[in-house]
Design a protein around this motif. Sequence first.
Motif, PDB file in Angstrom:
ATOM      1  N   SER A   1       0.809  -1.222   0.000  1.00 15.71           N
ATOM      2  CA  SER A   1       0.000   0.000   0.000  1.00 15.71           C
ATOM      3  C   SER A   1       0.840   1.269   0.000  1.00 15.71           C
ATOM      4  O   SER A   1       0.379   2.320  -0.456  1.00 15.71           O
ATOM      5  N   ALA A   2       2.068   1.215   0.507  1.00 18.24           N
ATOM      6  CA  ALA A   2       2.897   2.419   0.575  1.00 18.24           C
ATOM      7  C   ALA A   2       3.624   2.710  -0.728  1.00 18.24           C
ATOM      8  O   ALA A   2       4.247   3.765  -0.857  1.00 18.24           O
ATOM      9  N   ALA A   3       3.557   1.803  -1.693  1.00 20.11           N
ATOM     10  CA  ALA A   3       4.250   2.013  -2.961  1.00 20.11           C
ATOM     11  C   ALA A   3       3.572   3.129  -3.751  1.00 20.11           C
ATOM     12  O   ALA A   3       2.345   3.258  -3.754  1.00 20.11           O
ATOM     13  N   ALA A   4       4.378   3.927  -4.431  1.00 23.33           N
ATOM     14  CA  ALA A   4       3.845   5.061  -5.194  1.00 23.33           C
ATOM     15  C   ALA A   4       2.823   4.642  -6.252  1.00 23.33           C
ATOM     16  O   ALA A   4       1.794   5.305  -6.406  1.00 23.33           O
ATOM     17  N   PRO A   5       3.055   3.551  -7.008  1.00 22.80           N
ATOM     18  CA  PRO A   5       2.036   3.160  -7.997  1.00 22.80           C
ATOM     19  C   PRO A   5       0.689   2.860  -7.366  1.00 22.80           C
ATOM     20  O   PRO A   5      -0.352   3.180  -7.946  1.00 22.80           O
ATOM     21  N   LEU A   6       0.690   2.254  -6.174  1.00 21.99           N
ATOM     22  CA  LEU A   6      -0.578   1.954  -5.508  1.00 21.99           C
ATOM     23  C   LEU A   6      -1.266   3.225  -5.045  1.00 21.99           C
ATOM     24  O   LEU A   6      -2.499   3.338  -5.086  1.00 21.99           O
ATOM     25  N   GLN A   7      -0.499   4.199  -4.602  1.00 28.26           N
ATOM     26  CA  GLN A   7      -1.087   5.458  -4.164  1.00 28.26           C
ATOM     27  C   GLN A   7      -1.714   6.207  -5.333  1.00 28.26           C
ATOM     28  O   GLN A   7      -2.705   6.917  -5.169  1.00 28.26           O
ATOM     29  N   ASN A   8      -1.152   6.039  -6.517  1.00 27.59           N
ATOM     30  CA  ASN A   8      -1.684   6.719  -7.699  1.00 27.59           C
ATOM     31  C   ASN A   8      -2.825   5.954  -8.358  1.00 27.59           C
ATOM     32  O   ASN A   8      -3.595   6.536  -9.120  1.00 27.59           O
ATOM     33  N   THR A   9      -2.911   4.665  -8.103  1.00 25.19           N
ATOM     34  CA  THR A   9      -3.940   3.855  -8.754  1.00 25.19           C
ATOM     35  C   THR A   9      -4.987   3.351  -7.775  1.00 25.19           C
ATOM     36  O   THR A   9      -5.797   2.502  -8.131  1.00 25.19           O
ATOM     37  N   GLY A  10      -4.974   3.861  -6.557  1.00 21.53           N
ATOM     38  CA  GLY A  10      -5.925   3.393  -5.557  1.00 21.53           C
ATOM     39  C   GLY A  10      -7.372   3.540  -6.000  1.00 21.53           C
ATOM     40  O   GLY A  10      -8.179   2.610  -5.869  1.00 21.53           O
ATOM     41  N   LEU A  11      -7.719   4.704  -6.558  1.00 19.92           N
ATOM     42  CA  LEU A  11      -9.093   4.926  -7.004  1.00 19.92           C
ATOM     43  C   LEU A  11      -9.463   3.960  -8.121  1.00 19.92           C
ATOM     44  O   LEU A  11     -10.566   3.389  -8.123  1.00 19.92           O
TER      45      LEU A  11
END
Length: 217
Positions: free
Chosen positions: A146-156
């Motif tokens: 969850s802390a990875a940047a790709p996950l933060q950008n693709t969460g929605l």
Amino acid sequence: MGPASAAALALSFAWSCDAKTFGMTMMAHVPRLGAAMNQISRRPLGPAVLLASLVGALTVGTYVVYQGYHATGGFNFGTVSFMGTGNLNAFGVFKFTASRIQQGTVGTDWMRIAFLGVGAGFTGLMFWLRYQFPGFPIHPIGFTISAAAPLQNTGLTIFIVWAIKTLILKIGGLEKYRETAPLFLGITAGWLTGVALGIVIDTIWFPGQGHEIHLAY
């Protein structure tokens, strides 16, 4: 850990942490593909994958080195990994490792080890909860990535896809879910086709200029 080991660990960033690396996820599908093939057909699968990986690595490596040293220069690639902005990229990792080697502080960081232990313990707890309570909604993999940047950008995006999948299963069941799978595969294939078409257009009509196509997320 000596300087050589620290440098090797930093170089592994490209295979495990770089958001633009799809190699590991692609390899994860190879066993599934092999399981769907008969025994005779799957024999050349391993050598074919290794050969394709070798050809791809040589092609990409050669092209990047050529562009970086004899064409536009790595700084002009337009990505943070080469521009050196921020720390959550390959450049930041390499710079951090080099500074540690120069300072002679490449020993064990017990604070980081402690955080690793806490994370491992919490993940283990969630695994235990899922085994004890099958309906436990939180999957351990979500905590680890969850802390990875790709996950933060693709969460929605992830939650939208999850909601659509849930609705299809609730309304139409597994049969309707399987019927709609080609639609979403087609959407992905269409996006990839658009990216490929954009590259061809840039190569023909905008040589040396082109347009940025965001593939990381």
